[in-house]
Motif scaffolding. Structure first.
Motif, PDB file in Angstrom:
ATOM      1  N   ASP A  39      42.435 110.943  48.757  1.00  0.00           N
ATOM      2  CA  ASP A  39      42.304 112.206  48.054  1.00  0.00           C
ATOM      3  C   ASP A  39      40.874 112.727  48.083  1.00  0.00           C
ATOM      4  O   ASP A  39      40.624 113.888  47.789  1.00  0.00           O
ATOM      5  N   ASP A  40      39.944 111.877  48.408  1.00  0.00           N
ATOM      6  CA  ASP A  40      38.545 112.300  48.451  1.00  0.00           C
ATOM      7  C   ASP A  40      38.254 112.963  49.801  1.00  0.00           C
ATOM      8  O   ASP A  40      38.306 112.305  50.834  1.00  0.00           O
ATOM      9  N   PRO A  41      37.926 114.228  49.771  1.00  0.00           N
ATOM     10  CA  PRO A  41      37.744 114.915  51.053  1.00  0.00           C
ATOM     11  C   PRO A  41      36.567 114.390  51.862  1.00  0.00           C
ATOM     12  O   PRO A  41      36.611 114.370  53.095  1.00  0.00           O
ATOM     13  N   THR A  42      35.546 113.968  51.153  1.00  0.00           N
ATOM     14  CA  THR A  42      34.388 113.432  51.863  1.00  0.00           C
ATOM     15  C   THR A  42      34.769 112.180  52.639  1.00  0.00           C
ATOM     16  O   THR A  42      34.518 112.066  53.844  1.00  0.00           O
ATOM     17  N   CYS A  43      35.390 111.275  51.923  1.00  0.00           N
ATOM     18  CA  CYS A  43      35.799 110.033  52.582  1.00  0.00           C
ATOM     19  C   CYS A  43      36.775 110.308  53.708  1.00  0.00           C
ATOM     20  O   CYS A  43      36.709 109.692  54.769  1.00  0.00           O
ATOM     21  N   MET A  45      37.086 112.884  55.534  1.00  0.00           N
ATOM     22  CA  MET A  45      36.441 113.434  56.721  1.00  0.00           C
ATOM     23  C   MET A  45      35.667 112.362  57.471  1.00  0.00           C
ATOM     24  O   MET A  45      35.678 112.310  58.698  1.00  0.00           O
ATOM     25  N   HIS A  86      43.161 104.389  44.859  1.00  0.00           N
ATOM     26  CA  HIS A  86      43.229 105.269  43.693  1.00  0.00           C
ATOM     27  C   HIS A  86      43.456 106.703  44.105  1.00  0.00           C
ATOM     28  O   HIS A  86      42.561 107.358  44.618  1.00  0.00           O
TER      29      HIS A  86
ATOM     30  N   ILE B  45      29.062 116.719  56.152  1.00  0.00           N
ATOM     31  CA  ILE B  45      29.583 115.752  55.194  1.00  0.00           C
ATOM     32  C   ILE B  45      28.876 115.861  53.854  1.00  0.00           C
ATOM     33  O   ILE B  45      29.493 115.848  52.792  1.00  0.00           O
ATOM     34  N   LEU B  48      29.966 118.875  52.035  1.00  0.00           N
ATOM     35  CA  LEU B  48      31.304 118.644  51.474  1.00  0.00           C
ATOM     36  C   LEU B  48      31.231 117.760  50.239  1.00  0.00           C
ATOM     37  O   LEU B  48      31.896 118.000  49.227  1.00  0.00           O
ATOM     38  N   TYR B  49      30.404 116.767  50.338  1.00  0.00           N
ATOM     39  CA  TYR B  49      30.242 115.855  49.213  1.00  0.00           C
ATOM     40  C   TYR B  49      29.755 116.597  47.982  1.00  0.00           C
ATOM     41  O   TYR B  49      30.290 116.447  46.885  1.00  0.00           O
ATOM     42  N   ASP B  52      32.496 118.851  46.553  1.00  0.00           N
ATOM     43  CA  ASP B  52      33.603 118.171  45.888  1.00  0.00           C
ATOM     44  C   ASP B  52      33.160 117.432  44.633  1.00  0.00           C
ATOM     45  O   ASP B  52      33.852 117.412  43.618  1.00  0.00           O
ATOM     46  N   HIS B  79      34.911 106.414  39.068  1.00  0.00           N
ATOM     47  CA  HIS B  79      35.282 105.605  40.228  1.00  0.00           C
ATOM     48  C   HIS B  79      35.374 106.472  41.466  1.00  0.00           C
ATOM     49  O   HIS B  79      34.922 106.128  42.548  1.00  0.00           O
ATOM     50  N   SER B  84      32.860 108.474  46.542  1.00  0.00           N
ATOM     51  CA  SER B  84      32.299 109.562  47.339  1.00  0.00           C
ATOM     52  C   SER B  84      30.831 109.328  47.638  1.00  0.00           C
ATOM     53  O   SER B  84      30.385 109.451  48.773  1.00  0.00           O
ATOM     54  N   SER B  87      30.076 106.748  50.101  1.00  0.00           N
ATOM     55  CA  SER B  87      30.444 107.047  51.487  1.00  0.00           C
ATOM     56  C   SER B  87      29.404 107.887  52.204  1.00  0.00           C
ATOM     57  O   SER B  87      29.405 107.949  53.423  1.00  0.00           O
TER      58      SER B  87
END
Lengths: 676, 175
Positions: A39-43, A45, A86, B45, B48-49, B52, B79, B84, B87
């Protein structure tokens, strides 16, 4: 070992690490089809980019439900799945279970959480690996090994009579970890899941292409007959094999099937919490089979075919009378159903067995039920822990009514399951089940459920189903179905289509009239009409049949059905209970209706309760199935999955669903998905 | 020479980010994913981070205003945020997240609030630095692969490191 090979193939250090220059011909693992869910867009991508850098073919997904529907639509479109733990809409482990049950794809979990418990959870749920975030590209470069390993193991099942139990295959994920890096690179190209695609019967050991034996309804029936003949205590694989006398079947196949069956039985008797907790995903399928088989001998096949359900489990479920033999139908369904069935625990088993035998007889003619509808019911009912009798009656009815009726029952059960079945199953309302089943409202899941319920309702047929009493087990199925509706693997045997259709139908029905007496149900849906052909003779199986047919034709509801099934299931249950064991179609229908309408409020609750208890696993499953929306709901009642889904589905249909759902604490599953 | 000095500047900036602990190894991983086909991958990235995670930040803020605090919910949001942040290699932010989660675990409301303030600071600081870094990198216009700080730093003095980096980039240009 093959370390050297592996090195050549997959050394990250090499320029094109993933290209299998030497070993595999088709440049494996390049082109590996990966589905990433996060669900995390950063991850998401980043993972996408990394996987592409590994020369994999990547599909991104933000939501678990979307992922599930993608997987279902395209059964062989992916080789491996990467999922976050999650996620807001669905727990990663649930997704994991679903995938494992329905599609048997290797799944890798990811999380920033590296706590031991979480990792352990991943293992127990069948993840083949667990990556800690942030994920490095090196970790991703080797994921192909899981694909290869799984394929290899799949083969082994068929090829080697002594080595791997089929039943263990499902748990393979956890076992895989034990293997060193796969040395199977050579095989990967060949084994591209061919084996899993074939929903054939078990007789392909000769080709060795199939990873496992598909426990069709007939096969399961034979198995059951052998087991019964020997007595459960004395049933050893060797003897069973001899008694069954099926060419191409190995002792190992029987052994693993037997293991599953035993687990299923244990489940029915409300056993080890462990099973419930951990193995639900595992068990369910098994259970489902058990339950289903008994009921729907026919459906098992489908289920098996689907390959999702461990064929064996399907068979078992069927045997238990709970499961719908439709393995094909919805693998997911089967799983779900199975789960449901299992959750019902004992009743199912008993019912299933009894049913199985009877159903087997009956089922044949009734292809409608395909899955388990008939079986389901009893089982489901049984599961509900309701007076199994009702289920038994249902079953009986199902069985006795004659083959055609069985399917109908099943269908009905299925359809009913959604709401009524559940209710019925839970108790004595076996009769209800049929009616509930009939209610095509739940085209997909529901039908399954209904059918299941119906079947349970058929507990009257007690003689036929041993477990009729157990109806609950049957019932549980429907519940599963709901979630799985789309899967159609609903124990009821209704094919996933059915479930979808049924679900739809059911919903419709419910909305329209509550459950019009058995026959009435389906009318709203075309699908149901189809089911009608099947006609439940004694029951309102027609309705169920309708649903069943409908569902069959309907495409497995991917998402929508899920909703209904659960809802319906829920509903059916209560109704089931209420009606008591009459098999009157009308009563069922009424039951169903009540479930749908009246029930929605009260019944739903009842169902919910019943379901909750029984469906602990189910609901979870059911919910899982419900791809669509259900995230909120799912979260609410992980255990009540099925219930909620059904309920919500039903409720929605009826229009009053919204409120009703709330009662259950569903957050309002959106039954929207159900295309009505 | 201008180019070189710009590159040096970029390299130095990046190095300082690592030195100061704002970024960690993961950032290098991201840079390695950047190539001609994806020339601005890292910047994308990071953008985007920040987009978000601002949502998560506001969620956290809202939740922290409640009374009493719902630690479970806070932990869940955090969490996600932590995942995020890790990453992209945001080291300090990630550390603050861990601290925050610990406070949640122990039910320390005051600790949570304080930690959150600190986290926001780190978060904003990193953003500024990265923005400056990307701007400069864009100006330089070529793709610089970061030398792994931990491999180079301990071995060579800073000056040498930079030279090495410059040489590396030169070599890359040639290639």
């Amino acid at each position: 070992m093959n370390l050297s090979n592996i090195t050549t193939m997959s050394t990250p250090s090499s320029s094109s690490p993933l290209k299998s220059s030497d070993a595999v011909s088709d440049q494996f693992p390049a082109g590996l089809r990966v589905l990433v869910v996060d669900d995390d867009p950063t991850c998401l991508m980043i993972l996408d980019r990394m996987l592409r850098a590994c020369c994999y073919e990547v599909t991104k997904c933000k939501r678990a439900e979307v992922a599930l529907s993608l997987l279902r639509e395209n059964k062989n479109g992916f080789d491996i799945v990467l999922s976050d733990v999650h996620m807001p809409d669905m727990d990663g482990f649930k997704l994991l279970e679903h995938i494992g049950l329905e599609m048997d794809l290797p799944v890798i979990m990811m999380s920033a959480d590296d706590g031991k418990q979480v990792v352990m959870k991943g293992v127990t749920h069948g993840a083949c690996d667990y990556l800690i975030k942030p994920v490095r590209i090196e970790a991703l470069k080797n994921i192909w090994q899981h694909v290869v390993r799984r394929r290899k193991n799949g083969w082994k099942d068929l090829e080697q009579s002594g080595s791997v139990d089929e039943g263990d295959r499902q748990l393979k994920a956890s076992d895989d970890a034990d293997y060193s890096s796969s040395a199977n690179e050579g095989k990967s190209s060949k084994k591209r899941r061919d084996e899993d695609e074939d929903p054939d019967e078990r007789d392909d050991s000769s080709t060795l292409k199939k990873p496992r034996v598909v426990w069709s309804v007939e096969l399961h029936q034979q198995f059951m007959a052998a087991v019964n003949q020997l007595g459960l205590d004395k049933a050893v694989p060797k003897k069973i094999l001899e008694l069954m006398n099926v060419p191409g079947l190995t002792r190992e196949n029987v052994a693993s099937h037997l293991q599953k069956y035993r687990l299923y039985l244990r489940r029915l008797s409300g056993v080890s919490p462990q099973q419930n907790n951990l193995n639900n995903p595992f068990m369910s399928p098994q259970d489902a089979t058990f339950g289903a088989t008994s009921i729907n001998g026919i459906d098992l096949q489908t289920l098996q075919a689907a390959g999702h359900l461990p064929a064996q489990s399907l068979a078992k479920l069927q045997a238990a009378g709970l499961v719908r033999p439709n393995a094909k139908a919805g693998v997911s369904m089967s799983l779900v159903e199975q789960r449901n069935l299992f959750s019902f625990a004992d009743p199912r088993i008993r019912f299933g067995e009894g049913q199985l035998q009877h159903l087997n007889n009956n089922n044949k003619p009734m292809n409608l039920l395909h899955g388990i509808p008939t079986n389901m019911e009893p089982k489901q009912l049984a599961n509900l822990h309701q007076p199994t009798q009702s289920i038994g009656n249902l079953n009986m009815r199902v069985n006795s009514s004659s083959a055609p009726s069985n399917p109908l029952l099943m269908q009905i059960a299925q359809s009913q399951p959604r709401g009524q079945m559940l209710s019925e199953n839970t108790g004595s309302h076996v009769t209800r089940l049929p009616s509930s089943l009939v209610q095509p409202t739940l085209p997909n899941g529901i039908s399954n459920g209904v059918l299941g319920n119906g079947i349970s309702g058929a507990s009257n047929i007690t003689p036929t189903f041993k477990t009729v009493q157990q109806n609950s087990s049957m019932v549980s199925f429907p519940m599963n179905q709901s979630s799985e509706m789309s899967v159609s693997s609903f124990p009821l045997g209704s094919t996933p289509r059915m479930s979808s259709i049924a679900a739809k139908g059911i919903f419709h029905e419910e909305a329209s009239s509550g459950i019009k007496s058995s026959s009435g149900f389906v009318p709203s849906y075309d699908i149901f009409d189809e089911l009608n052909h099947q006609k439940s003779h004694d029951w309102d199986l027609t309705n169920a049949g309708l649903t069943f047919d409908a569902s069959q034709h309907a495409n497995p509801l991917q998402g929508s059905i899920d909703v209904s099934p659960s809802v319906l299931v829920h509903q059916s249950f209560p109704s089931i209970q209420q009606t008591g064991q009459n098999r009157n179609p009308t009563s069922f229908g009424k039951g169903m209706f009540s479930v749908g309408e009246g029930m929605s409020q009260a019944n739903l609750q009842n169902l919910g309760q019943h379901l909750n208890t029984h469906l602990v696993d189910y609901s979870v499953k059911v919910k899982a199935e419900r791809i669509q929306d259900q995230s909120s709901q799912i979260n609410l009642f992980p255990e009540q999955y099925g219930q909620e889904d059904l309920m919500s589905a039903l409720l929605k249909q009826q229009g009053g669903i919204g409120p009703a759902e709330n009662e259950f604490d569903f957050d309002g599953y959106s039954i929207d998905n159900i295309p009505v | 020479m201008d180019r070189n000095s710009s590159r040096r500047q970029v390299a130095a900036m990046k190095q300082s980010l690592f030195d100061q602990g704002h970024l960690d190894e993961q950032f290098i991983q991201l840079e390695e994913l950047q190539d001609d086909a994806n020339p601005n991958f890292v910047e994308e990235i990071v953008t985007l981070y920040y987009r978000d995670s601002s949502r998560l930040i506001s969620n956290l803020e809202q939740s922290l205003e409640r009374n009493p605090l719902d630690f479970n919910k806070l932990d869940n949001i955090m969490h996600q945020f932590k995942g995020s942040s890790s990453s992209i290699g945001a080291k300090k932010v990630k550390a603050e997240c861990t601290l925050f989660k610990e406070y949640c675990r122990t039910g320390n409301a005051e600790g949570c609030r304080k930690s959150f303030q600190q986290l926001k600071k780190e978060y904003a600081a990193l953003r500024k630095k990265l923005e400056a870094y990307f701007q400069l990198a864009r100006q330089v216009g070529s793709h610089e692969t970061a030398c792994r700080p931990n491999t180079i730093l301990p071995l060579f003095p800073r000056k040498t490191t930079l030279s090495i980096m410059i040489l590396k980039s030169k070599a890359q240009l040639l290639l």
